[in-house]
Structures are given as structure tokens and as C-alpha cells.
Enzyme design. Structure first.
Site, PDB file in Angstrom:
ATOM      1  N   ASP A  93     -34.019 -40.666  70.197  1.00  0.00           N
ATOM      2  CA  ASP A  93     -34.521 -39.505  70.918  1.00  0.00           C
ATOM      3  C   ASP A  93     -35.792 -38.930  70.313  1.00  0.00           C
ATOM      4  O   ASP A  93     -36.141 -39.171  69.162  1.00  0.00           O
ATOM      5  CB  ASP A  93     -33.443 -38.420  70.981  1.00  0.00           C
ATOM      6  CG  ASP A  93     -32.966 -37.983  69.602  1.00  0.00           C
ATOM      7  OD1 ASP A  93     -32.829 -38.845  68.719  1.00  0.00           O
ATOM      8  OD2 ASP A  93     -32.717 -36.775  69.400  1.00  0.00           O
ATOM      9  N   GLU A 151     -30.023 -37.551  68.187  1.00  0.00           N
ATOM     10  CA  GLU A 151     -29.876 -37.140  66.781  1.00  0.00           C
ATOM     11  C   GLU A 151     -30.444 -35.750  66.562  1.00  0.00           C
ATOM     12  O   GLU A 151     -29.897 -34.963  65.799  1.00  0.00           O
ATOM     13  CB  GLU A 151     -30.581 -38.149  65.853  1.00  0.00           C
ATOM     14  CG  GLU A 151     -30.370 -37.882  64.374  1.00  0.00           C
ATOM     15  CD  GLU A 151     -31.254 -36.766  63.810  1.00  0.00           C
ATOM     16  OE1 GLU A 151     -30.763 -35.975  62.983  1.00  0.00           O
ATOM     17  OE2 GLU A 151     -32.436 -36.685  64.198  1.00  0.00           O
ATOM     18  N   GLU A 152     -31.579 -35.447  67.217  1.00  0.00           N
ATOM     19  CA  GLU A 152     -32.235 -34.156  67.012  1.00  0.00           C
ATOM     20  C   GLU A 152     -31.419 -33.005  67.594  1.00  0.00           C
ATOM     21  O   GLU A 152     -31.710 -31.856  67.336  1.00  0.00           O
ATOM     22  CB  GLU A 152     -33.633 -34.172  67.643  1.00  0.00           C
ATOM     23  CG  GLU A 152     -34.597 -35.176  67.019  1.00  0.00           C
ATOM     24  CD  GLU A 152     -35.019 -34.807  65.605  1.00  0.00           C
ATOM     25  OE1 GLU A 152     -34.643 -33.723  65.123  1.00  0.00           O
ATOM     26  OE2 GLU A 152     -35.744 -35.611  64.985  1.00  0.00           O
ATOM     27  N   ARG A 191     -30.208 -43.271  47.135  1.00  0.00           N
ATOM     28  CA  ARG A 191     -29.392 -42.696  46.076  1.00  0.00           C
ATOM     29  C   ARG A 191     -27.932 -42.656  46.526  1.00  0.00           C
ATOM     30  O   ARG A 191     -27.646 -42.543  47.723  1.00  0.00           O
ATOM     31  CB  ARG A 191     -29.857 -41.282  45.714  1.00  0.00           C
ATOM     32  CG  ARG A 191     -29.858 -40.316  46.878  1.00  0.00           C
ATOM     33  CD  ARG A 191     -30.140 -38.894  46.449  1.00  0.00           C
ATOM     34  NE  ARG A 191     -28.984 -38.345  45.748  1.00  0.00           N
ATOM     35  CZ  ARG A 191     -29.043 -37.743  44.550  1.00  0.00           C
ATOM     36  NH1 ARG A 191     -30.198 -37.619  43.930  1.00  0.00           N
ATOM     37  NH2 ARG A 191     -27.958 -37.268  43.989  1.00  0.00           N
ATOM     38  N   HIS A 378     -42.002 -33.619  62.500  1.00  0.00           N
ATOM     39  CA  HIS A 378     -41.923 -32.530  63.480  1.00  0.00           C
ATOM     40  C   HIS A 378     -43.262 -31.818  63.640  1.00  0.00           C
ATOM     41  O   HIS A 378     -43.313 -30.744  64.244  1.00  0.00           O
ATOM     42  CB  HIS A 378     -40.807 -31.532  63.140  1.00  0.00           C
ATOM     43  CG  HIS A 378     -39.434 -32.121  63.242  1.00  0.00           C
ATOM     44  ND1 HIS A 378     -38.312 -31.374  63.537  1.00  0.00           N
ATOM     45  CD2 HIS A 378     -38.972 -33.387  63.078  1.00  0.00           C
ATOM     46  CE1 HIS A 378     -37.246 -32.155  63.547  1.00  0.00           C
ATOM     47  NE2 HIS A 378     -37.622 -33.384  63.267  1.00  0.00           N
TER      48      HIS A 378
END
Length: 405
Positions: A93, A151-152, A191, A378
Site C-alpha cells: 500500500d 500496512e500503513e 538485530r 513519508h
């Protein structure tokens, strides 16, 4: 034929196999086609059709329409019928942002752009699917490639999981990457443990009693109440959270009043909460409401609080993170190009997948300051160095090979 696209002077692709380097023109083409036609969460119909058409042309088994627009491709290795199952996740998206880049592949839709790299994630996943299918006779297991919507926001991972994307066959582990302009091209951030923060949102309306600005004793000033709440909320992290734990409480909105001589009847505020430690789930909502309730009571005001638990923290499994790190050290030319200090208070709904199965989400450096491709995520001028695309495919392919070894 190996790609002739210009590369950053500090990046050496010698550890990316020639067959994947040769895919770069297609990876760039796919990414740019997706970039020109961005779609918001659960509206990714054109993107999904583009992905499905590619998979169909290549002969790759896949399901469409999962959680509205999601797709799952299944690549079965021919070396063993009973191998492990590894999932790869890519989001599709875009964002409600007006693009300001002046490039041939600029967004063709007003107010919507791929400002976070999801177009690149999709291209990398497509390239990975293509390569693995061409080499399925060498695979000792099954790969599920999950193309996820939204996802956003409002979040596509959870409904995809509910639809059963981790089952039939059952997924043993999952990996995913995020193109990351906070790291330079030719680097990887990986990580174990917490990589990205939990995301919680709150909106609160304070109900006071309005009146004349010159006669305040007849009113309950909602603006004064809200201001005290904003200040008090800042004590949650500084006085309630272990200093060795990271957390953020940010009030990003505060609206009250209509005139300089009128005391506001209502005040509205909104903000976000971020933290890494899963044990803090539920704590901030409770503490924020206590502060709001106490201050309102002391002033004779009332309130309405809406608190949303959006995404939990992204927690990487130690063993899968070690696998990804070992692959990164093989692919990335310079040892210091693999970073473990790469945490961010940004959030990601990849976290829901990682709650279900062991996995690892990692950052793939994509910024190139020399080309002015280093605007933050963004931002309306966000873009990334597309040389990262074949690196991403190589990372995924090697993770698959090592996981099945």
C-alpha cells in the site's frame, strides 16, 4: 545480460549473483509501474492485479483476494516433499501524500504516493518469487510469499493471518525487509529482539463550560484543563517507565476555542504512544486515563477518551535474526555495513506475523545522498536508490537457501 544501471560508487554487487543482477532492469520497471499507480490500504486492486498477472505468466501457484486485496504465492521445492516452510512478507500500500518528485515515474494519482518504499518491497518479492521458481528443483522446502495490503493502516497483517495465510502448509518461520533511508545504500540493519515499537493512538475530548473571556469564574475552561493534561502526560515516561526502557508519549494535536475573548467549551487532543517492551501493553492506556480523569475532576470537567492499540512491537526471533545477519555478512561487502543498532520508534504490523511464528524483520539501506535520494520516509520527495532492489532479492534468496540447508 548484467544490468548497466548506474551504481553508487561505494557499493559493490559482486556478492549478488549474476542471474539476480541481470534482473535489475525488470525490478526497476516493476517498481516504477507500481509507483505510478499508488493505492491506499485495502484498495490495492491495480497493484494486486499486476502481481497476479506476473505470477500467472510465470506459472507460480497463488491465491488472490485474501483480506480483500492480499495475495499469497506458493513455491514448492522439488528436492523434498516434506521440507520446511518459510514465508516472505511484502507490503503493497501507499500513503495519502502528494508527491513532489519530478521524475518520469512520478505518481499519477493526486494526493497518493509510495512514500515509504512499499513499491520496492513488492518488486523485490516479485523478483524473489521469479528466481526461486526458476530454481525450484534446488529447493528443499516450500516458500510462501505474502503480498500484504494496508500496512500503513488500518493494518492488513491481522486479517491475512485470520484468513489462514500461515497455514496449509503451516509456516515454520517468516522474514521480511524494509527499504530504509535512515541507512545508506549497501548496508543492512538487523538485530534480535525489539526492532520497531508498539503503536498506540489516543483521542480525547475535554468537556468544560464555555463563557466570556472576561468572566472566567462562570466557566470551566476546557483549554486550561487540556493544557495541564498535555504537561502531565509527559511525566509518564520520565517518572513511570524504567530509564533503561525506551518509550514515547506524544500529543500531536490540540484544538480549542473559536475567538480570543471566548473561553472554550470543549478541547480536543490526540497523540501516539510508542514502546518496545511487550510487558508495557495496557500500561499506557491505564495511566493516561488516570491522569486525564484526575485533572478533569479537579477542574469540574468531563472527558471522553478513545484509545486504540494499533500494532504490538516488532520482536525478532534470535535464531532467525542470526540467520539473516549471517546472510547479510555474506552479501554486504564491508563488515561494518551490517548494523545491529538500528531500532526505531516507528511501527509495523509485521509484528502480528512475528507473534504467530518465529521470524525476522530487517532494514535494507537505500539512501544515496550523492543522488539526493535520502529524503526521510513519508516525505513528499521520498525516493530511494534502486540499486538496493537486487540486493534485497539476493538477501531473500540466500535466507531461503540457508533456512532449508
Amino acid at each position: 545480460m548484467v544490468s548497466t544501471f548506474p551504481l553508487a560508487s561505494t557499493v559493490n554487487l559482486k556478492n549478488v549473483r549474476l542471474e539476480i543482477r541481470a534482473l535489475q532492469p525488470q525490478l526497476v520497471e516493476w517498481r516504477r509501474q507500481i509507483h505510478q499507480k499508488p493505492e491506499l490500504g485495502f484498495q490495492e486492486k491495480i497493484t494486486a492485479e499486476f502481481i497476479s498477472q506476473k505470477l500467472q505468466n510465470w506459472g507460480i501457484e497463488h491465491q488472490v483476494g485474501i483480506a480483500q486485496t492480499g495475495i499469497v504465492a506458493i513455491i514448492k521445492g522439488e528436492k523434498s516433499a516434506h521440507g520446511k516452510v518459510l514465508a516472505i512478507r511484502a507490503d503493497m500500500d501507499a500513503l495519502p501524500i502528494q508527491e513532489l518528485n519530478e521524475v518520469p515515474y512520478c505518481s499519477q494519482r493526486d494526493g497518493i504516493m509510495h512514500a515509504c518504499g512499499h513499491d520496492g518491497h513488492t518488486a523485490i518479492a516479485l523478483g524473489t518469487a521469479y528466481y526461486l521458481y526458476q530454481h525450484r528443483q534446488e529447493l528443499n522446502g516450500t516458500v510462501k510469499i505474502i503480498f500484504q495490503p494496508a500496512e500503513e493502516g488500518p493494518g492488513g497483517a491481522k486479517p491475512m493471518i485470520a484468513a489462514g495465510v500461515l497455514n496449509n502448509p503451516n509456516v515454520d518461520a517468516i522474514i521480511g525487509l524494509h527499504l530504509w533511508n535512515n541507512l545508506p545504500l549497501g548496508t543492512v540493519g538487523v538485530r534480535p529482539g525489539a526492532l520497531m515499537a508498539a503503536v498506540e493512538l489516543f483521542r480525547c475530548t475535554i468537556f468544560g463550560k464555555g463563557g466570556h473571556g472576561a468572566i472566567p469564574h462562570q466557566t470551566v475552561d476546557s483549554l486550561v484543563v487540556a493544557a495541564q493534561i498535555v504537561s502531565a502526560l509527559q511525566t509518564i515516561v520520565s517518572r513511570n517507565i524504567n530509564p533503561l526502557d525506551s518509550a514515547v508519549v506524544t500529543v500531536g494535536e490540540l484544538h480549542a476555542g473559536t475567538a480570543v475573548n471566548v473561553i472554550a467549551d470543549t478541547a480536543k487532543m490526540g497523540g501516539t504512544v510508542r514502546y518496545f517492551h511487550p510487558d508495557l501493553a495496557g500500561f499506557f492506556k491505564q495511566r493516561i486515563e488516570k491522569i486525564i480523569a484526575g485533572i478533569c475532576q479537579s477542574h469540574g470537567a468531563n472527558y471522553d477518551l478513545d484509545y486504540i492499540h494499533l500494532y504490538p512491537p516488532v520482536i525478532n526471533d534470535a535464531d532467525i535474526a542470526a540467520l539473516v545477519r549471517s546472510v547479510a555478512q555474506e552479501v554486504i561487502e564491508i563488515p561494518i555495513g551490517v548494523f545491529s543498532e538500528c531500532q526505531t520508534m516507528g511501527g509495523e504490523d509485521m509484528s502480528f506475523f512475528l507473534q504467530e511464528v518465529p521470524g525476522c524483520y530487517f532494514f535494507l539501506g537505500s539512501a544515496n545522498a550523492e543522488k539526493k535520494l535520502d529524503y526521510p520516509h513519508h516525505h513528499p520527495r521520498f525516493d530511494f536508490d534502486e540499486t538496493a532492489l537486487p540486493i534485497g532479492v539476493e538477501m531473500f534468496v540466500r535466507c531461503v537457501e540457508k533456512f532449508f540447508a
